[in-house]
Motif scaffolding. Structure first.
Motif, mmCIF file in Angstrom:
data_model
loop_
_atom_site.group_PDB
_atom_site.id
_atom_site.type_symbol
_atom_site.label_atom_id
_atom_site.label_comp_id
_atom_site.label_asym_id
_atom_site.label_seq_id
_atom_site.Cartn_x
_atom_site.Cartn_y
_atom_site.Cartn_z
ATOM 1 N N VAL A 57 18.409 28.183 49.313
ATOM 2 C CA VAL A 57 18.760 27.007 48.257
ATOM 3 C C VAL A 57 18.842 25.829 49.133
ATOM 4 O O VAL A 57 20.079 25.782 49.819
ATOM 5 C CB VAL A 57 19.744 27.421 47.053
ATOM 6 N N LEU A 58 18.885 24.676 48.095
ATOM 7 C CA LEU A 58 19.197 23.449 48.706
ATOM 8 C C LEU A 58 19.660 22.981 47.662
ATOM 9 O O LEU A 58 19.169 22.597 46.598
ATOM 10 C CB LEU A 58 17.736 22.677 50.004
ATOM 11 N N LEU A 59 21.134 22.417 47.482
ATOM 12 C CA LEU A 59 21.436 21.239 46.426
ATOM 13 C C LEU A 59 20.958 19.818 46.616
ATOM 14 O O LEU A 59 21.802 19.238 47.651
ATOM 15 C CB LEU A 59 22.915 21.599 46.482
ATOM 16 N N LEU A 60 20.149 19.387 45.653
ATOM 17 C CA LEU A 60 19.617 18.069 45.957
ATOM 18 C C LEU A 60 20.812 17.156 45.316
ATOM 19 O O LEU A 60 20.530 16.157 45.594
ATOM 20 C CB LEU A 60 18.696 18.236 45.596
ATOM 21 N N ALA A 61 20.976 17.510 43.934
ATOM 22 C CA ALA A 61 22.086 16.352 43.260
ATOM 23 C C ALA A 61 23.389 17.462 42.423
ATOM 24 O O ALA A 61 23.186 18.258 42.295
ATOM 25 C CB ALA A 61 21.621 16.042 42.557
ATOM 26 N N GLY A 62 24.157 16.963 42.503
ATOM 27 C CA GLY A 62 24.864 17.082 41.452
ATOM 28 C C GLY A 62 26.633 18.255 42.361
ATOM 29 O O GLY A 62 26.595 17.846 43.122
ATOM 30 N N ALA A 63 26.636 19.554 41.509
ATOM 31 C CA ALA A 63 27.499 19.881 42.840
ATOM 32 C C ALA A 63 27.960 21.590 42.410
ATOM 33 O O ALA A 63 27.732 21.217 40.917
ATOM 34 C CB ALA A 63 29.025 19.206 42.422
ATOM 35 N N ALA A 64 28.203 22.029 42.718
ATOM 36 C CA ALA A 64 28.147 23.933 42.597
ATOM 37 C C ALA A 64 29.187 24.525 43.511
ATOM 38 O O ALA A 64 29.115 24.098 44.600
ATOM 39 C CB ALA A 64 26.764 24.521 42.057
ATOM 40 N N ARG A 65 29.451 25.666 42.967
ATOM 41 C CA ARG A 65 30.098 26.463 44.066
ATOM 42 C C ARG A 65 29.254 27.950 43.683
ATOM 43 O O ARG A 65 29.361 28.436 42.463
ATOM 44 C CB ARG A 65 31.703 26.743 43.566
ATOM 45 N N LEU A 66 29.069 28.717 45.199
ATOM 46 C CA LEU A 66 28.615 29.987 45.066
ATOM 47 C C LEU A 66 29.858 31.283 45.572
ATOM 48 O O LEU A 66 30.330 31.104 46.067
ATOM 49 C CB LEU A 66 27.309 30.083 45.891
ATOM 50 N N GLU A 67 29.533 31.708 44.457
ATOM 51 C CA GLU A 67 30.100 33.447 44.812
ATOM 52 C C GLU A 67 29.791 34.335 45.368
ATOM 53 O O GLU A 67 28.347 34.759 45.334
ATOM 54 C CB GLU A 67 31.475 33.567 43.573
ATOM 55 N N PHE A 68 30.677 35.210 46.357
ATOM 56 C CA PHE A 68 30.208 36.516 47.001
ATOM 57 C C PHE A 68 30.290 37.263 46.384
ATOM 58 O O PHE A 68 31.829 37.731 46.841
ATOM 59 C CB PHE A 68 29.225 36.502 48.568
ATOM 60 N N ALA A 69 29.891 38.292 46.187
ATOM 61 C CA ALA A 69 30.353 39.877 46.116
ATOM 62 C C ALA A 69 31.854 40.383 47.156
ATOM 63 O O ALA A 69 32.628 41.413 46.736
ATOM 64 C CB ALA A 69 29.409 40.807 46.247
ATOM 65 N N GLU A 70 31.575 40.121 48.295
ATOM 66 C CA GLU A 70 32.374 40.499 49.355
ATOM 67 C C GLU A 70 33.644 39.428 49.018
ATOM 68 O O GLU A 70 34.848 39.861 49.877
ATOM 69 C CB GLU A 70 31.332 41.053 50.859
ATOM 70 N N GLY A 71 33.714 38.657 48.300
ATOM 71 C CA GLY A 71 34.947 37.598 48.453
ATOM 72 C C GLY A 71 34.958 36.584 48.440
ATOM 73 O O GLY A 71 35.847 35.884 48.546
ATOM 74 N N THR A 72 33.834 36.097 49.421
ATOM 75 C CA THR A 72 33.874 34.908 50.187
ATOM 76 C C THR A 72 33.189 33.689 48.756
ATOM 77 O O THR A 72 32.767 33.915 47.971
ATOM 78 C CB THR A 72 32.771 34.097 51.091
ATOM 79 N N ALA A 73 33.790 32.632 48.902
ATOM 80 C CA ALA A 73 32.813 31.277 48.001
ATOM 81 C C ALA A 73 32.390 30.428 49.252
ATOM 82 O O ALA A 73 33.219 29.543 50.081
ATOM 83 C CB ALA A 73 34.044 31.254 47.020
ATOM 84 N N ARG A 74 31.527 29.479 48.388
ATOM 85 C CA ARG A 74 31.454 28.225 49.010
ATOM 86 C C ARG A 74 30.871 27.481 47.732
ATOM 87 O O ARG A 74 30.495 27.164 47.033
ATOM 88 C CB ARG A 74 30.142 28.803 49.798
ATOM 89 N N ALA A 75 31.403 26.329 48.222
ATOM 90 C CA ALA A 75 31.566 24.700 47.163
ATOM 91 C C ALA A 75 30.384 23.623 47.992
ATOM 92 O O ALA A 75 29.934 24.034 49.785
ATOM 93 C CB ALA A 75 32.373 23.661 47.136
ATOM 94 N N LEU A 76 29.018 23.230 46.760
ATOM 95 C CA LEU A 76 27.732 22.660 48.049
ATOM 96 C C LEU A 76 28.403 21.515 46.845
ATOM 97 O O LEU A 76 28.204 21.347 45.848
ATOM 98 C CB LEU A 76 26.499 24.057 47.086
ATOM 99 N N ALA A 77 27.635 20.564 47.998
ATOM 100 C CA ALA A 77 27.392 18.696 47.947
ATOM 101 C C ALA A 77 26.016 18.784 47.592
ATOM 102 O O ALA A 77 25.084 19.373 48.854
ATOM 103 C CB ALA A 77 28.544 17.988 48.344
ATOM 104 N N PRO A 78 24.856 17.850 47.546
ATOM 105 C CA PRO A 78 23.523 17.427 47.326
ATOM 106 C C PRO A 78 23.609 17.523 49.543
ATOM 107 O O PRO A 78 24.779 17.165 50.162
ATOM 108 C CB PRO A 78 24.205 15.693 47.362
ATOM 109 N N GLY A 79 22.778 18.386 49.924
ATOM 110 C CA GLY A 79 22.286 17.990 50.998
ATOM 111 C C GLY A 79 22.574 19.446 51.756
ATOM 112 O O GLY A 79 22.293 19.569 52.850
ATOM 113 N N ASP A 80 23.605 19.857 51.021
ATOM 114 C CA ASP A 80 24.057 21.492 51.706
ATOM 115 C C ASP A 80 22.656 22.655 51.239
ATOM 116 O O ASP A 80 22.525 22.031 50.065
ATOM 117 C CB ASP A 80 25.548 21.780 50.594
#
Length: 111
Positions: A57-80
């Motif tokens: 997945v490539l974030l092109l615009a906006g902002a998002a946060r993914l969470e994973f079942a093992e307990g981690t999370a990652r914020a995404l910005a354009p280009g991530d």
């Protein structure tokens, strides 16, 4: 022989407030390329994607946060971008409600 196709990633179905809109741009050989538009979308708590295929997945615009079942999370910005391996349980925890978040997702054939 097929003719080339062209488009603009910013043009396509708009996400409804609190939701998502999906457009398959290309599919073949078991792979799929999908445009995803989100606006204020979050998957339900405890609802996990558990896919049989690897996903890029490539974030092109906006902002998002993914969470994973093992307990981690990652914020995404354009280009991530992220590579989410098959069977890696994940969810979209948040997308910006004030503007459209635009993703490009590539699903590889299951292995």
């Amino acid at each position: 022989m097929s003719a080339p196709r062209f488009g603009r990633i910013g043009e396509g179905p708009a996400a409804p407030p609190g939701g998502e809109a999906f457009s398959e741009l290309l599919a073949g050989g078991g792979a799929r390329v999908v445009r995803i538009a989100s606006r204020g979308h979050a998957d339900a708590e405890g609802a996990w994607y558990d896919q049989a295929e690897d996903e890029f997945v490539l974030l092109l615009a906006g902002a998002a946060r993914l969470e994973f079942a093992e307990g981690t999370a990652r914020a995404l910005a354009p280009g991530d971008w992220a590579v989410i391996p098959a069977r890696c349980r994940h969810r979209v925890a948040w997308t910006d409600p004030g503007r459209e978040t635009l993703w490009l997702a590539v699903h590889l054939p299951p292995h």
